[in-house]
Structure formats: C-alpha cells, structure tokens
Design a protein around this motif. Structure first.
Motif, PDB file in Angstrom:
ATOM      1  N   THR A  59       0.831  -1.199   0.000  1.00  0.00           N
ATOM      2  CA  THR A  59       0.000   0.000   0.000  1.00  0.00           C
ATOM      3  C   THR A  59       0.869   1.254   0.000  1.00  0.00           C
ATOM      4  OG1 THR A  59      -0.064   0.094   2.407  1.00  0.00           O
ATOM      5  CG2 THR A  59      -1.761  -1.234   1.304  1.00  0.00           C
ATOM      6  N   PRO A  60       0.300   2.398  -0.360  1.00  0.00           N
ATOM      7  CA  PRO A  60       1.069   3.652  -0.286  1.00  0.00           C
ATOM      8  C   PRO A  60       1.607   3.934   1.110  1.00  0.00           C
ATOM      9  CG  PRO A  60      -0.903   3.953  -1.603  1.00  0.00           C
ATOM     10  CD  PRO A  60      -1.016   2.587  -1.007  1.00  0.00           C
ATOM     11  N   ASP A  61       0.903   3.503   2.149  1.00  0.00           N
ATOM     12  CA  ASP A  61       1.380   3.715   3.516  1.00  0.00           C
ATOM     13  C   ASP A  61       2.696   3.000   3.772  1.00  0.00           C
ATOM     14  OD1 ASP A  61      -0.830   5.246   4.052  1.00  0.00           O
ATOM     15  OD2 ASP A  61      -1.956   3.629   5.014  1.00  0.00           O
ATOM     16  N   LEU A  62       2.919   1.911   3.057  1.00  0.00           N
ATOM     17  CA  LEU A  62       4.142   1.130   3.242  1.00  0.00           C
ATOM     18  C   LEU A  62       5.362   1.871   2.696  1.00  0.00           C
ATOM     19  CD1 LEU A  62       4.757  -1.747   4.376  1.00  0.00           C
ATOM     20  CD2 LEU A  62       4.762  -2.546   2.010  1.00  0.00           C
ATOM     21  N   LEU A  63       5.137   2.792   1.778  1.00  0.00           N
ATOM     22  CA  LEU A  63       6.237   3.506   1.132  1.00  0.00           C
ATOM     23  C   LEU A  63       6.958   4.461   2.073  1.00  0.00           C
ATOM     24  CD1 LEU A  63       7.849   4.452  -1.348  1.00  0.00           C
ATOM     25  CD2 LEU A  63       5.906   5.944  -1.919  1.00  0.00           C
ATOM     26  N   GLU A  64       6.265   5.132   2.956  1.00  0.00           N
ATOM     27  CA  GLU A  64       6.855   6.215   3.741  1.00  0.00           C
ATOM     28  C   GLU A  64       8.084   5.806   4.537  1.00  0.00           C
ATOM     29  OE1 GLU A  64       7.928   9.702   4.904  1.00  0.00           O
ATOM     30  OE2 GLU A  64       6.314   9.365   3.439  1.00  0.00           O
ATOM     31  N   PRO A  65       8.076   4.675   5.261  1.00  0.00           N
ATOM     32  CA  PRO A  65       9.304   4.327   5.990  1.00  0.00           C
ATOM     33  C   PRO A  65      10.500   4.070   5.083  1.00  0.00           C
ATOM     34  CG  PRO A  65       7.684   2.559   6.134  1.00  0.00           C
ATOM     35  CD  PRO A  65       6.977   3.739   5.554  1.00  0.00           C
ATOM     36  N   PHE A  66      10.257   3.617   3.865  1.00  0.00           N
ATOM     37  CA  PHE A  66      11.360   3.437   2.924  1.00  0.00           C
ATOM     38  C   PHE A  66      11.907   4.786   2.454  1.00  0.00           C
ATOM     39  CE2 PHE A  66       9.229  -0.684   2.588  1.00  0.00           C
ATOM     40  CZ  PHE A  66      10.319  -1.542   2.666  1.00  0.00           C
ATOM     41  N   LEU A  67      11.026   5.740   2.234  1.00  0.00           N
ATOM     42  CA  LEU A  67      11.479   7.074   1.844  1.00  0.00           C
ATOM     43  C   LEU A  67      12.335   7.698   2.933  1.00  0.00           C
ATOM     44  CD1 LEU A  67       8.212   8.525   0.262  1.00  0.00           C
ATOM     45  CD2 LEU A  67      10.190   7.553  -0.927  1.00  0.00           C
ATOM     46  N   GLU A  68      11.891   7.578   4.182  1.00  0.00           N
ATOM     47  CA  GLU A  68      12.656   8.126   5.294  1.00  0.00           C
ATOM     48  C   GLU A  68      13.984   7.394   5.442  1.00  0.00           C
ATOM     49  OE1 GLU A  68      14.281  10.286   8.027  1.00  0.00           O
ATOM     50  OE2 GLU A  68      12.455  10.812   6.932  1.00  0.00           O
ATOM     51  N   GLY A  69      13.971   6.087   5.246  1.00  0.00           N
ATOM     52  CA  GLY A  69      15.211   5.326   5.305  1.00  0.00           C
ATOM     53  C   GLY A  69      16.189   5.740   4.227  1.00  0.00           C
ATOM     54  N   ALA A  70      15.682   5.996   3.019  1.00  0.00           N
ATOM     55  CA  ALA A  70      16.550   6.445   1.929  1.00  0.00           C
ATOM     56  C   ALA A  70      17.160   7.811   2.248  1.00  0.00           C
ATOM     57  CB  ALA A  70      15.760   6.511   0.626  1.00  0.00           C
ATOM     58  N   ARG A  71      16.360   8.715   2.790  1.00  0.00           N
ATOM     59  CA  ARG A  71      16.881  10.045   3.156  1.00  0.00           C
ATOM     60  C   ARG A  71      17.952   9.925   4.244  1.00  0.00           C
ATOM     61  NH1 ARG A  71      11.053  11.159   3.373  1.00  0.00           N
ATOM     62  NH2 ARG A  71      10.394  11.986   1.347  1.00  0.00           N
ATOM     63  N   LYS A  72      17.747   9.025   5.175  1.00  0.00           N
ATOM     64  CA  LYS A  72      18.723   8.835   6.239  1.00  0.00           C
ATOM     65  C   LYS A  72      20.027   8.288   5.686  1.00  0.00           C
ATOM     66  CE  LYS A  72      19.425   6.620  10.730  1.00  0.00           C
ATOM     67  NZ  LYS A  72      18.825   5.742  11.769  1.00  0.00           N
ATOM     68  N   LEU A  73      19.944   7.325   4.776  1.00  0.00           N
ATOM     69  CA  LEU A  73      21.156   6.789   4.160  1.00  0.00           C
ATOM     70  C   LEU A  73      21.902   7.872   3.387  1.00  0.00           C
ATOM     71  CD1 LEU A  73      19.868   3.319   2.909  1.00  0.00           C
ATOM     72  CD2 LEU A  73      21.675   3.693   4.602  1.00  0.00           C
TER      73      LEU A  73
END
Length: 245
Positions: A59-73
């Motif tokens: 779902t679109p809700d699943l995307l947000e933690p990946f986006l934040e993880g990418a920004r952190k990396l």
C-alpha cells in the motif's frame, strides 16, 4: 589542507541498503550479508516491514518508511541506495525522487539491459520469490513493461515458501533451498527454452547464481551484480598501468 564538512556517524560506505525485517539465514551472495561484496555497505533497517508485507500488501502507507530510510542513508553519506527485496521495484520512482543520489531499488532494473545485451531476440527469464505477486506495475515502475519476460516463482516450493515467503521459522536448509531454486529454473527453461538471459528478482537467490549459470549456460543477473556496477560508477578510481616507452 582538505576540509570535510562531516555530519555522518559512519563514513566510507558506498552503497546503502534498505532492509526489510527478516531473521532467516543470509548466505554469502545475499545483499544482507556484507561479506558478499568487495566494498563497504551501510544498512538501514525498516523495522516492522516484512517480505509478506511487501509482496501481499504494498500500500502507499508502506512507502513512507522506505522514503525516510533512503533520506537517512543519503545523510549518512552513501553514494547510491538499493533494497533487500526485488519487489521494491514498485517504489523505484518514488525512492529515486526522494534523494539526490542514484537508487536501484530492485535487481529487475537489469531486465532491459539483459534483453538488449543478448540481441533482443528472446525473452528474459525471471526467477522470483512469488510469481503471483509480481505484477505489470512492478515492471512499469522500472521501465521494463515493454520487455518480453517469462516468470517462474517459488510460491509452490516447500522450504523456500515456508521460511522466506511465510516466515514460519528462521531455521533454513540451504541445500534444500538450492535444490528448489534449481528445480524452478528447470521449469522455466522447459516452459521457455528460447530465453537468452536470467534475472534473479529475489535477493535470496544470488548465493546459487554460479550453480544456475553452470547448468543453464546463460548470463545471470542479480542484485549483487547490479550493486557492484553501481559501486563502480559512483566510486570511480584512477587507472594504473603501463604505456609503450
């Protein structure tokens, strides 16, 4: 004097990996086994997100933690980002837009490359964790929707499905996993003997890539081959050698 701005907790990692939560064994060849690659990687855990979540409920809700993880990396200084599951192909465009460094979310990005490298004369074979979960949307997200493919999944296996797809246990018989992957590859070749290359969607398959190539005698693409290429293009080194006198 060379002045660096700093701000990173860990320095020197080239490739960042967005990691789903899983606790079954990761043999050499798996992206979550750092001994698989000849360069440093940095891992960012996406806590609470599992393989079944990504395959069965993306779902679109699943995307947000990946986006934040990418920004952190990116803040930690990696030069490119990948993920620990090929089904992240679905989020390739969003992840790439969220950061200012290259993102290769899935080994499936290599599907067009595999097709054109082998003369664009036969379909690309794809071994995937679950063929029923791999949709046209995944291929469209990585620009491979116009490439002919033949897909074989592992959803009907025993050991692979119980451990990796269903999370029934963490103990895993790697010999049995290898046998099941080889059997799936043979089914693929029986259904489509005209395939010219093989792409391994699943990050649990690269440990067996050499055996697959030995038997099938095809070019075999996986996430480790892609990560190595990405490292080489974002961390170039000067050439050294000899020229004529």
């Amino acid at each position: 004097m060379t002045l660096y701005q700093g701000g990173q907790n860990i320095c020197g990692a080239t490739i960042g990996v967005l990691c789903l939560e899983s606790y079954f064994p990761k043999p050499p060849g798996h992206i979550k086994n750092p001994s698989s690659l000849p360069f440093p990687v940095l891992y960012e855990m996406i806590d609470g997100v599992t393989v079944p979540d990504l395959l069965n409920n993306p779902t679109p809700d699943l995307l947000e933690p990946f986006l934040e993880g990418a920004r952190k990396l990116e803040r930690e200084g990696v030069r490119a980002i990948t993920g620990s599951c090929g089904f992240l192909a679905l989020f390739q465009q969003e992840l790439a837009a969220a950061v200012n460094i290259p993102v290769f979310a899935s080994s499936l990005i290599q599907v067009p490359l595999a097709f054109h490298m082998t003369g664009a004369s036969g379909p690309v074979g794809i071994l995937t964790a679950d063929a029923s979960a791999l949709t046209d949307a995944h291929f469209k997200a990585i620009g491979a929707d116009n490439i002919p493919v033949v897909v074989q999944g592992m959803e009907d296996s025993a050991e692979f499905a119980e451990v990796i797809l269903e999370y029934q246990r963490t103990a895993m018989d790697t010999d049995l996993i290898e046998a099941e992957i080889m059997e799936a590859a043979r089914k693929l070749m029986t259904h489509a003997p005209n395939i010219r290359s093989l792409v391994l969607e699943c990050t649990d398959m690269p440990p067996y890539a050499a055996r697959l190539q030995q038997e099938l005698q095809l070019p075999v693409f996986d996430l480790t081959t892609l990560a190595t290429m990405a490292h080489d293009v974002v961390a170039r080194r000067a050439y050294f050698g000899n020229m004529p006198w």
